[in-house]
Design an enzyme around this catalytic site. Structure first.
Site, PDB file in Angstrom:
ATOM      1  N   ILE A   1       0.817  -1.214   0.000  1.00 39.76           N
ATOM      2  CA  ILE A   1       0.000   0.000   0.000  1.00 39.76           C
ATOM      3  C   ILE A   1       0.851   1.265   0.000  1.00 39.76           C
ATOM      4  CG2 ILE A   1      -1.993  -1.107   1.070  1.00 39.76           C
ATOM      5  CD1 ILE A   1      -1.120   0.058   3.740  1.00 39.76           C
ATOM      6  N   GLY A   2       2.168   1.100   0.048  1.00 39.04           N
ATOM      7  CA  GLY A   2       3.038   2.265  -0.001  1.00 39.04           C
ATOM      8  C   GLY A   2       4.495   1.867  -0.125  1.00 39.04           C
TER       9      GLY A   2
ATOM     10  N   GLY B   1       8.319   3.824   0.151  1.00 37.54           N
ATOM     11  CA  GLY B   1       9.055   5.049   0.431  1.00 37.54           C
ATOM     12  C   GLY B   1      10.540   4.850   0.246  1.00 37.54           C
TER      13      GLY B   1
ATOM     14  N   PHE C   1      12.663   4.546   2.547  1.00 38.40           N
ATOM     15  CA  PHE C   1      13.276   3.730   3.586  1.00 38.40           C
ATOM     16  C   PHE C   1      12.552   2.419   3.853  1.00 38.40           C
ATOM     17  CE2 PHE C   1      14.108   8.241   4.636  1.00 38.40           C
ATOM     18  CZ  PHE C   1      15.481   8.234   4.453  1.00 38.40           C
ATOM     19  N   GLY C   2      11.396   2.191   3.249  1.00 42.24           N
ATOM     20  CA  GLY C   2      10.685   0.962   3.550  1.00 42.24           C
ATOM     21  C   GLY C   2       9.477   0.751   2.656  1.00 42.24           C
TER      22      GLY C   2
ATOM     23  N   VAL D   1       5.379  -0.569   2.711  1.00 35.08           N
ATOM     24  CA  VAL D   1       4.242  -0.649   3.627  1.00 35.08           C
ATOM     25  C   VAL D   1       3.232  -1.661   3.099  1.00 35.08           C
ATOM     26  CG1 VAL D   1       2.467   0.641   4.864  1.00 35.08           C
ATOM     27  CG2 VAL D   1       4.598   1.785   4.194  1.00 35.08           C
TER      28      VAL D   1
ATOM     29  N   LYS E   1       5.093  -1.308   8.179  1.00 31.97           N
ATOM     30  CA  LYS E   1       6.182  -0.700   7.427  1.00 31.97           C
ATOM     31  C   LYS E   1       7.424  -1.547   7.645  1.00 31.97           C
ATOM     32  CE  LYS E   1       8.340   3.816   6.579  1.00 31.97           C
ATOM     33  NZ  LYS E   1       8.369   5.245   6.994  1.00 31.97           N
TER      34      LYS E   1
ATOM     35  N   ASP F   1       9.126  16.871   6.389  1.00 30.89           N
ATOM     36  CA  ASP F   1       8.772  16.269   5.098  1.00 30.89           C
ATOM     37  C   ASP F   1       7.260  16.307   4.882  1.00 30.89           C
ATOM     38  OD1 ASP F   1       9.456  15.212   2.654  1.00 30.89           O
ATOM     39  OD2 ASP F   1       9.565  13.137   3.348  1.00 30.89           O
TER      40      ASP F   1
END
Length: 340
Positions: free
Chosen positions: A77-78, A80, A82-83, A85, A108, A203
């Site tokens: 679902i995401g 980024g 750094f990780g 999700v 995450k 951010d």
């Protein structure tokens, strides 16, 4: 000092190591223990009793394999910097009922590096958790806890079913002013809470603004956040942040110059609100991040603001883009703006 701010940690190496031990499961677990539907240890409580197992299962979605067959893979679902999700469901209670059985939540995941890089990576993740875990506000995504094994560090977060504002803009193009007003009011309210508790988010952008049902907005992703105890708003103070963090097209001029505090988040609010209204990423006429940053630092003019917006809306956006951070309104002052 505010009670919440006093409970947050400064992020020293000793504290990060201690918090990692408290929050994570035994890192000696083998890769066979890291399954999408399995038992994961939660942190032990103050009684010294052994940790109770936490069971969860990731949602899955069909995906065509290289051979042309459909296979089930965890639902992402995401993604980024750094990780990744995932969406999951709790199959047991976690951390004294903070995450109850049957609850849909977000995981995450960070794939851990090796050696010294691994320690540095965990310290970075713990900084995010330390800034996030004590927060309790209706416009801040909740964090329930974390665990890890030898390969993966996981953070358990509140699931926001409608995704991000960035995703909404990709579908709808832009939003009506009344809708933006609703979102901006919640964004500024959450930001006030962060600043009152000495946290700079660093951010703020549509991708980090998540939506629930009925127009609920929550600020997420504290990977760049920083706790600033006893920082004076005056830019002449000697406790300003000096690292350039965040996303270039949402950065305030003082961030690029590497001397900033809370006011930098307000500039990012202006960028985010303008993007909601136009559907365009701020400074989209510039093709590179370097060109954007050069323009933000040198150009005294604010970004173009559509003339068909109400006067109050235009004034709200312009107030966020005041170049001098000492003259830019604080989040608390912005919350009193007539547009909201």
């Amino acid at each position: 000092m505010n009670r919440l701010a006093g409970e947050l940690w400064s992020g020293s190496e000793e504290e990060e190591a201690q918090s990692a031990d408290e929050w994570c499961a035994d890192e000696s677990a083998t890769s066979s223990e890291r399954q999408d539907s399995s038992e994961h240890k939660s942190s032990s409580d103050d009684t010294g009793d052994p940790p109770k197992p936490f069971r969860w299962r990731k949602f899955e979605t069909a995906q065509r394999s290289e051979s042309g067959e459909f296979i089930l893979v965890p639902e992402v679902i995401g993604v980024g910097r750094f990780g990744v999700v995932y969406k999951a469901m709790a199959e047991s209670n976690f951390t004294e009922g903070k995450l109850k059985v049957g609850t849909v939540f977000a995981i995450k995941e960070f794939t851990l590096k090796k050696g010294a890089l691994r320690d540095e990576q965990i310290a970075k993740i713990m900084q995010e958790i330390d800034c996030h875990r004590q927060l309790d506000h209706p416009n801040i995504v909740k964090v329930f806890g974390a665990d890890s094994d030898s390969l993966v560090f996981r953070v358990f977060l509140e699931y926001m079913p409608m995704g991000s504002i960035a995703g909404l803009l990709r579908i709808m193009g832009c939003l009506e002013e009344e809708v933006v007003r609703l979102f901006a009011k919640q964004l500024v309210g959450g930001l006030c809470y962060l600043h009152e508790n000495h946290i700079v988010h660093r951010d703020i952008k549509p991708a980090n603004l998540l939506l629930g049902m009925n127009g609920l907005l929550k600020i997420s992703d504290f990977s760049e956040a920083k706790w600033l105890p006893n920082v004076i708003e005056d830019m002449s103070a000697n406790k300003m942040l000096q690292s350039m963090r965040g996303t270039s097209r949402y950065m305030a001029p003082e961030v690029i110059r590497r001397r900033y505090t809370y006011a930098a988040d307000v500039w990012s609010v202006g960028c985010s609100v303008l993007e909601m209204l136009t559907g365009n990423i701020p400074f989209s006429s510039f093709s590179t991040d370097i060109a954007v940053m050069r323009n933000v630092v040198k150009n005294e003019d604010p970004p173009n603001i559509p003339s068909d917006l109400t006067d109050l809306c235009q004034d709200f956006i312009l107030s966020c883009f005041v170049r001098d951070p000492n003259k830019r309104p604080s989040a608390a002052e912005l919350e009193k703006h007539s547009f909201l």
